[in-house]
Scaffold this motif. Sequence first.
Motif, mmCIF file in Angstrom:
data_model
loop_
_atom_site.group_PDB
_atom_site.id
_atom_site.type_symbol
_atom_site.label_atom_id
_atom_site.label_comp_id
_atom_site.label_asym_id
_atom_site.label_seq_id
_atom_site.Cartn_x
_atom_site.Cartn_y
_atom_site.Cartn_z
ATOM 1 N N GLU A 102 -5.082 -1.388 9.344
ATOM 2 C CA GLU A 102 -3.864 -1.422 8.713
ATOM 3 C C GLU A 102 -3.354 0.054 8.434
ATOM 4 N N CYS A 103 -2.046 0.332 8.426
ATOM 5 C CA CYS A 103 -1.864 1.574 8.131
ATOM 6 C C CYS A 103 -0.397 1.445 7.307
ATOM 7 N N PHE A 104 -0.047 2.161 6.123
ATOM 8 C CA PHE A 104 0.932 2.504 5.746
ATOM 9 C C PHE A 104 1.631 3.607 6.236
ATOM 10 N N VAL A 105 3.001 3.626 6.479
ATOM 11 C CA VAL A 105 3.445 4.789 6.940
ATOM 12 C C VAL A 105 4.834 5.081 5.753
ATOM 13 N N ASP A 106 5.217 6.348 5.452
ATOM 14 C CA ASP A 106 6.239 6.450 4.662
ATOM 15 C C ASP A 106 7.278 6.736 5.848
ATOM 16 N N LEU A 107 8.355 5.911 5.976
ATOM 17 C CA LEU A 107 9.509 6.100 6.758
ATOM 18 C C LEU A 107 10.670 6.425 5.938
ATOM 19 N N GLY A 139 6.053 -4.082 8.511
ATOM 20 C CA GLY A 139 6.823 -4.875 7.735
ATOM 21 C C GLY A 139 7.101 -3.660 6.761
ATOM 22 N N ILE A 140 8.501 -3.664 6.214
ATOM 23 C CA ILE A 140 9.168 -2.427 5.547
ATOM 24 C C ILE A 140 9.683 -2.957 4.201
ATOM 25 N N GLY A 141 9.385 -2.177 3.183
ATOM 26 C CA GLY A 141 9.949 -2.396 1.842
ATOM 27 C C GLY A 141 9.860 -1.562 1.060
ATOM 28 N N PRO A 142 10.322 -1.566 -0.228
ATOM 29 C CA PRO A 142 10.452 -0.256 -1.278
ATOM 30 C C PRO A 142 9.100 -0.033 -1.961
ATOM 31 N N LEU A 199 5.563 -4.902 -1.337
ATOM 32 C CA LEU A 199 6.534 -5.744 -0.774
ATOM 33 C C LEU A 199 6.619 -5.375 0.715
ATOM 34 N N ALA A 200 5.893 -4.341 1.040
ATOM 35 C CA ALA A 200 5.785 -3.801 2.786
ATOM 36 C C ALA A 200 5.071 -4.952 3.127
ATOM 37 N N LYS A 201 3.780 -5.061 2.305
ATOM 38 C CA LYS A 201 2.892 -6.146 2.888
ATOM 39 C C LYS A 201 3.400 -7.337 3.098
ATOM 40 N N GLU A 228 0.230 -15.654 -1.420
ATOM 41 C CA GLU A 228 0.233 -14.525 -0.083
ATOM 42 C C GLU A 228 0.497 -13.111 -0.666
ATOM 43 N N VAL A 229 0.518 -13.030 -2.056
ATOM 44 C CA VAL A 229 0.803 -11.519 -2.788
ATOM 45 C C VAL A 229 -0.569 -10.787 -2.643
ATOM 46 N N TRP A 230 -0.229 -9.467 -2.092
ATOM 47 C CA TRP A 230 -1.436 -8.665 -2.123
ATOM 48 C C TRP A 230 -2.198 -8.411 -3.546
ATOM 49 N N GLY A 231 -3.569 -8.697 -3.786
ATOM 50 C CA GLY A 231 -3.790 -8.814 -4.978
ATOM 51 C C GLY A 231 -3.879 -10.112 -5.790
#
Length: 423
Positions: free
Chosen positions: A108-113, A141-144, A148-150, A187-190
């Motif tokens: 998994e990787c977060f990318v700031d787009l 998945g994209i979110g603010p 939310l991205a997760k 389903e929420v992260w955490g």
Amino acid sequence: MSAPVQQFALVDCNNFYVSCERIFRPDLRDTPLVVLSNNDGCVVSRSNEAKALGVKMGQPWFEVHALAEAHGILALSSNYALYADMSNRVMCILSEYSPRQEVYSIDECFVDLTGTPQLKAVSYALRERVSAWTGIPVCVGIGPTKTLAKLANYIAKKHPRSQGVFNYNALSPEQQTRLLTQIAVSEVWGVGRRLTVQLQAHGIHTVQDLRVTHTPTLRNAFGVLMEKTQRELQGTACMDLQEAPSAKKQIIASRSFGQPVQELPVLQDAISSFVANACAKLRAQDSQAALIQVFLQTNRFRKDQPQYSPCLAVPLPQATSDSLVVNRWAAALTERMYRPDYLYKKAGVMLSDITPSGLQQTDWLEPEPPTQTPLMSTLDHLNQRYGRGTVKVSSQGAYSAWQMKQERKSPHYTTDWEGLPCV
DNA sequence: TCTCCGATTAGAC
DNA sequence: CTAACGGTCTAATCGGAGA
């Protein structure tokens, strides 16, 4: 004027370990396939076919065995050299899409787009490129916010209609509410198993429920972490990208044994290996440890056998990363705890009280000890160059009875010439 | 009463 | 025939010991 909405993308590889295995075994494309954890213990990755047959994540392999026989499910031992190498390739490609990247886990990787024009088109192109260059399928998945991205990634994975890309930021507020009402809090992260139950007891069942719960009440009942999660669901970023991996505060090297171990020398052999591993990690991050712990465990699943799980620690006056020093202490601890009447199933070494090499407290009555001995640097270089275990401490390697079970491992396709399939 | 510490809990993958 | 169940890591919280 408010700040522009962040565009965090979470790129997650689909069924990662299974996908890695299939790259070099295209004949397994349609075979239900699972990858097992260390010691061939539990299922840690499943192909879609295996999921459809009811194999659960984390399920012990012996439980799945009958089902596997009946439906021709193939199980492979995990091949971390292969997965780590494939992961690096994927992460490397992703880094081309943004200067800000957080490698969150092996798959998994977060990318700031943020600021990327044609976000949707770029996301599809990214998927295509990773697939074409590595053979690994991914979803975006994209979110603010990261949370939310997760969640957006979960939707991209779940709904085929999304074609592997879902952008939460593109939804209207009404659409967002409608969507979050349809997703379970679990389903929420955490939010794991326990918290799901507790949240439900408070009448919180959907993501939307969590999003709109009275914040002080939530904070009171569930603590700061849950409040952060709620704010993230509301669109306020509380978690920033962690671009550089931070140094570990604790390093553990442990393993379940392939078979029960009773004799002290075998145990000592294993402990030496764990020390070598742990100290190598410690040196790789340029730090030293001042607390050494060793633990032994009998098989906790065998209710019929006597249980014994001792753990002993020694604080060092001088922090060190020297395998030889740690090894002597670990051996002493092991000997202190050892009782001959037990069957040990697992053991491990834990290093803590970790400080950067440069900053250690020295004893002003003693000469300053070297932070990195030439011997250890040389050992690390040789092991990096010629493979782990090329150079070992003499207490390591005489006994192999403890080594983990790995009966179904694929070759090191990408990291060893010998592993190349012959054409 | 306050602070520190170790143990426990919960989560992720 | 039986037994066969991973490994690392973090952060928060809680309860007791000691200041």
